[in-house]
Every structure is written in C-alpha cells, then in structure tokens.
Design a protein around this motif. Structure first.
Motif, mmCIF file in Angstrom:
data_model
loop_
_atom_site.group_PDB
_atom_site.id
_atom_site.type_symbol
_atom_site.label_atom_id
_atom_site.label_comp_id
_atom_site.label_asym_id
_atom_site.label_seq_id
_atom_site.Cartn_x
_atom_site.Cartn_y
_atom_site.Cartn_z
ATOM 1 N N ASP A 117 0.562 -1.076 -0.533
ATOM 2 C CA ASP A 117 -0.082 0.131 0.112
ATOM 3 C C ASP A 117 0.847 1.006 -0.070
ATOM 4 O O ASP A 117 0.188 2.427 -0.013
ATOM 5 C CB ASP A 117 -0.888 0.224 1.191
ATOM 6 C CG ASP A 117 -2.078 -1.211 1.316
ATOM 7 O OD1 ASP A 117 -2.356 -2.047 0.256
ATOM 8 O OD2 ASP A 117 -2.833 -1.446 2.019
ATOM 9 N N VAL A 118 2.494 1.198 0.040
ATOM 10 C CA VAL A 118 3.314 2.204 0.010
ATOM 11 C C VAL A 118 3.633 2.640 -1.111
ATOM 12 O O VAL A 118 3.980 1.460 -2.430
ATOM 13 C CB VAL A 118 4.102 2.139 0.824
ATOM 14 C CG1 VAL A 118 4.444 1.919 2.279
ATOM 15 C CG2 VAL A 118 5.195 0.732 0.794
ATOM 16 N N PRO A 119 3.821 4.066 -1.363
ATOM 17 C CA PRO A 119 4.568 4.001 -2.734
ATOM 18 C C PRO A 119 5.699 3.313 -2.711
ATOM 19 O O PRO A 119 6.784 3.494 -1.825
ATOM 20 C CB PRO A 119 4.174 5.576 -3.119
ATOM 21 C CG PRO A 119 4.159 5.644 -1.592
ATOM 22 C CD PRO A 119 3.419 5.220 -0.796
ATOM 23 N N THR A 120 5.836 2.745 -4.278
ATOM 24 C CA THR A 120 7.496 1.499 -4.975
ATOM 25 C C THR A 120 8.215 1.932 -5.449
ATOM 26 O O THR A 120 9.296 1.681 -6.008
ATOM 27 C CB THR A 120 6.262 0.020 -5.310
ATOM 28 O OG1 THR A 120 5.659 0.486 -6.371
ATOM 29 C CG2 THR A 120 5.397 -0.496 -3.921
ATOM 30 N N GLY A 121 7.929 2.951 -6.142
ATOM 31 C CA GLY A 121 8.832 4.370 -6.877
ATOM 32 C C GLY A 121 10.674 4.352 -6.842
ATOM 33 O O GLY A 121 11.208 3.844 -7.540
ATOM 34 N N GLY A 122 10.418 4.505 -5.459
ATOM 35 C CA GLY A 122 11.245 5.330 -4.391
ATOM 36 C C GLY A 122 11.986 3.417 -4.194
ATOM 37 O O GLY A 122 13.264 3.782 -3.459
ATOM 38 N N LEU A 123 11.874 2.652 -4.314
ATOM 39 C CA LEU A 123 11.941 1.893 -3.093
ATOM 40 C C LEU A 123 13.413 0.468 -4.058
ATOM 41 O O LEU A 123 13.074 0.510 -5.003
ATOM 42 C CB LEU A 123 10.713 0.401 -2.766
ATOM 43 C CG LEU A 123 9.929 1.216 -2.093
ATOM 44 C CD1 LEU A 123 9.392 0.230 -1.304
ATOM 45 C CD2 LEU A 123 11.026 1.692 -0.324
ATOM 46 N N ASP A 124 13.945 0.389 -3.638
ATOM 47 C CA ASP A 124 15.773 -0.474 -3.908
ATOM 48 C C ASP A 124 15.176 -1.533 -2.886
ATOM 49 O O ASP A 124 14.918 -2.068 -1.697
ATOM 50 C CB ASP A 124 16.876 -0.008 -4.292
ATOM 51 C CG ASP A 124 17.551 -0.470 -5.101
ATOM 52 O OD1 ASP A 124 16.793 -2.126 -5.532
ATOM 53 O OD2 ASP A 124 17.844 -0.210 -6.169
#
Length: 370
Positions: A117-124
């Motif tokens: 449910d969290v934005p995943t664009g900046g995750l690595d």
C-alpha cells in the motif's frame, strides 16, 4: 445366532467413508508439501482455505526453509516490485545459445508482484533473509518494507527521526534463538566536532527502535551486509577505501564483534582495495571473492563458521574482461556440475566453467540471493 437376511443386507449396504486428502494428518501433509518447489506451493495455496492456512503456518514455513535450496530473485529493471524467482539453477536449467550466452527458460521463472500500500517507485532491495526481502528507499531509508513475495504479505517499518542524527546505513536479519526478524539502522552525527555512529534495532511486529550502542565508525559507509548464521557480516575498510578487517553483528546478542579473516590477509591491512573484494554466501557458507591481481580472481570459502583456519581458497579463475578493466564480481552459487554462477559488473549474470575455464554470459536485471 443366525442373522436375518435384512441384517445381512443392511451390513452390506453400509458404505465406507471416502478417504480424502483432508483425512491425512496435518504433520504428514506438511512433510509432503515442504518437499515441493515454491511455484507448486503457491498453486496449492489457491486450492482452498485449508491449504492456504497450512502453508502460512509458521511451523510449515520453518520446515520448508530447512529443506529448500538457495534461490535467486531477479527484479524487473523497470519495476523493482516485479520479481522473478529462480528456484533451481543447475546445468539442466541454465542453457546456452549459439553465442555462449546464458538463458534461463521462462518456465523456471515464476513471477510475483507483491501487494503493497506504500508508493514503490523509490524503493530498492536492501537485502534478503530466509526468503523475505527487505526493500528501502535509498535516499531517505523511509519506510522499510519487508515482503514475502511468495504469499504477497508484507510488513512496513516506519522510521523515527532523531535530532542531530542522519540515517547512513541499514541491515536486515533474523534471530535464531527467538525466531524474530529485525531491522538494523545506523545513525551518524558530528557533535562537538566528533563523528560517531549509533546503532538502533527494530523487531518486526513492534514500533520501537531500540538503541544497541555505538557502531564501528566505518559502518557509516555501509548498507546491506551479508547475512548468515544469525549475523550480518561486513568487510571493514579505512578512509582510503582499503581493507582493514571483517566484523559482524550478532542479532541474538545484539552486538558488534570482530570476525576472522583468511590468514593470508592478516598482514596486509591498508594494502588491498575493497572495491576488488566481495563478501557472499556459497554452499551455505561464507565466501570472499578477491581480485589480488588484474589477471586473477580468487574465491575463498569458510568451511566451518567463525573458524579462521577453515578459510580455503577453492577457486582461482581468470577475469572475464581485459586485465586493465576494474569491475566487480559477486559469486551467487555453485552449480551441480561445479560451474560458478556470478553477477558481473552489477549487470551481467555469468557462469564460469571450471573445467574448460571459459565463461558464458547474459545480460540480466538485478539479481539478489534469497
């Protein structure tokens, strides 16, 4: 006493209760399912709620982990939350085309897209442990998302700001004694002109970050670490980016401690650049990949955990590219036929044939051991 015809007929007409899979004791079902490939287990979860609950049972998870082989997760270069699981990599699975490039058949790459449910664009990907993958934001370290890609379940660990400190590193691991997963973070400060790094830890399922003392100053440059036997391991470097020693963080004792290095390295502190070294896990043991010369690559393996004398140089191979090109090698696993599967230059998966001393390579997205 003679029975009447009606009694005999009634006895014959009784039907034996049909035996179904649900008649099998749960512990036997767990034994059977624990020996199946992950992709098959995922399909079993879709059969019914009984199977879904059984496969989600912590007892089954521990049983399956104790029997499963190391796997690789390939992330989509365009979307880190599109994951491909390579559960078995062996000579029968890794094929080679006419140009000698590695190709893994598509039917060995089940795809997972974890729900979050969290934005995943900046995750690595930060690291992985026991099949769980820890994602984090590389710029803010907030939040951490610990995900089980197989059953699409996740836990979010939010950061807690601390005045005069900034986040400079992280790690993820598992405590064998308590069966708890923990996130480790490093906080750097410079108060009164003195630099220091504090370590704090979060146990999954709680919202509390606990201080576990000061961390070695060199860890302000690190994230990830190599997890094995309930501890994270790092190569220690100095300010000149040269090798000094090794250390580990024990998730049971919640403390940092020195870790033995190969005796060959003991007399060389400050003389080996760490950009030609890489720490990993091979055949369930700690491994150290080192390029001592432009024309040679050494792979060391620790046969007995934490025993310095057990460090053994098991492979001496020629680098893939020209001697004057300084690119890193990360061993991923040893295949059944003795070939070494490696990540090269953080973008190519290569296989080294130890008999013919030749390479096969293929371009691939990021690869993360699980």
């Amino acid at each position: 006493m003679k029975r009447s015809g009606a009694q005999v007929q009634k006895k014959r007409s009784r039907k034996i209760a049909p035996t179904t899979i649900f008649s099998i004791p749960v512990y036997i079902l767990m034994e059977i399912l624990s020996k199946l490939p992950v992709f098959t287990i995922c399909n079993c979860r879709c059969v019914c709620s009984f199977f879904r609950n059984l496969i989600s049972d912590p007892q089954f998870v521990r049983l399956h982990l104790s029997r499963s082989r190391s796997s690789l997760v390939i992330t989509n270069v365009y979307s880190v939350f599109s994951l491909y699981l390579v559960e078995s990599v062996d000579p029968l699975v890794v094929d080679s085309d006419i140009n000698g490039k590695i190709s893994i058949p598509s039917n060995t790459l089940p795809k997972f897209k974890p729900k979050c449910d969290v934005p995943t664009g900046g995750l690595d990907v930060l690291s992985s442990c026991n099949g769980l993958i820890c994602f984090h934001c590389t710029s803010t370290y907030d939040p951490y998302v610990i995900c089980n890609p197989v059953i699409s379940e996740y836990v979010i660990v939010a950061q807690m700001e601390k005045a005069f400190y900034h986040h400079c590193g992280s790690g993820f691991g598992f405590c064998l004694g308590t069966n708890e997963y923990k996130v480790l973070r490093f906080l750097s400060s410079r108060l009164g002109g003195v630099s220091k790094v504090e370590a704090e830890i979060n146990t999954l399922g709680t919202k509390l970050w606990r201080r576990v003392g000061e961390a070695p100053l060199y860890l302000r440059w690190y994230s990830g670490g190599c997890f094995l036997n309930g501890a994270l391991h790092w190569i220690v470097k100095n300010t000149e980016n040269c090798f000094e020693s090794m250390c580990c963080f024990d998730f049971g004792k919640e403390q940092f401690q020195p870790f033995p290095v190969p005796s060959e390295f003991c007399g060389l502190p400050g003389q080996i650049r760490v950009d030609v070294m890489n720490l990993g896990v091979l055949n369930d043991g700690l491994s150290l990949c080192h390029r001592p010369f432009d024309y040679r690559l050494d792979i060391w393996m620790m046969k007995d955990y934490a025993v310095q004398e057990s460090w053994t140089k098991v492979f001496v191979i020629n680098p893939l590219v020209a001697p004057d090109v300084n690119l890193n090698y990360e061993p991923l696993m040893v295949l059944k036929n003795g070939d070494i599967l490696m990540l090269f230059a953080s973008s190519f998966m290569v296989s080294f044939d130890t008999r013919s001393r030749s390479y096969r390579k293929g371009e691939t997205p990021k690869v993360t051991p699980v």
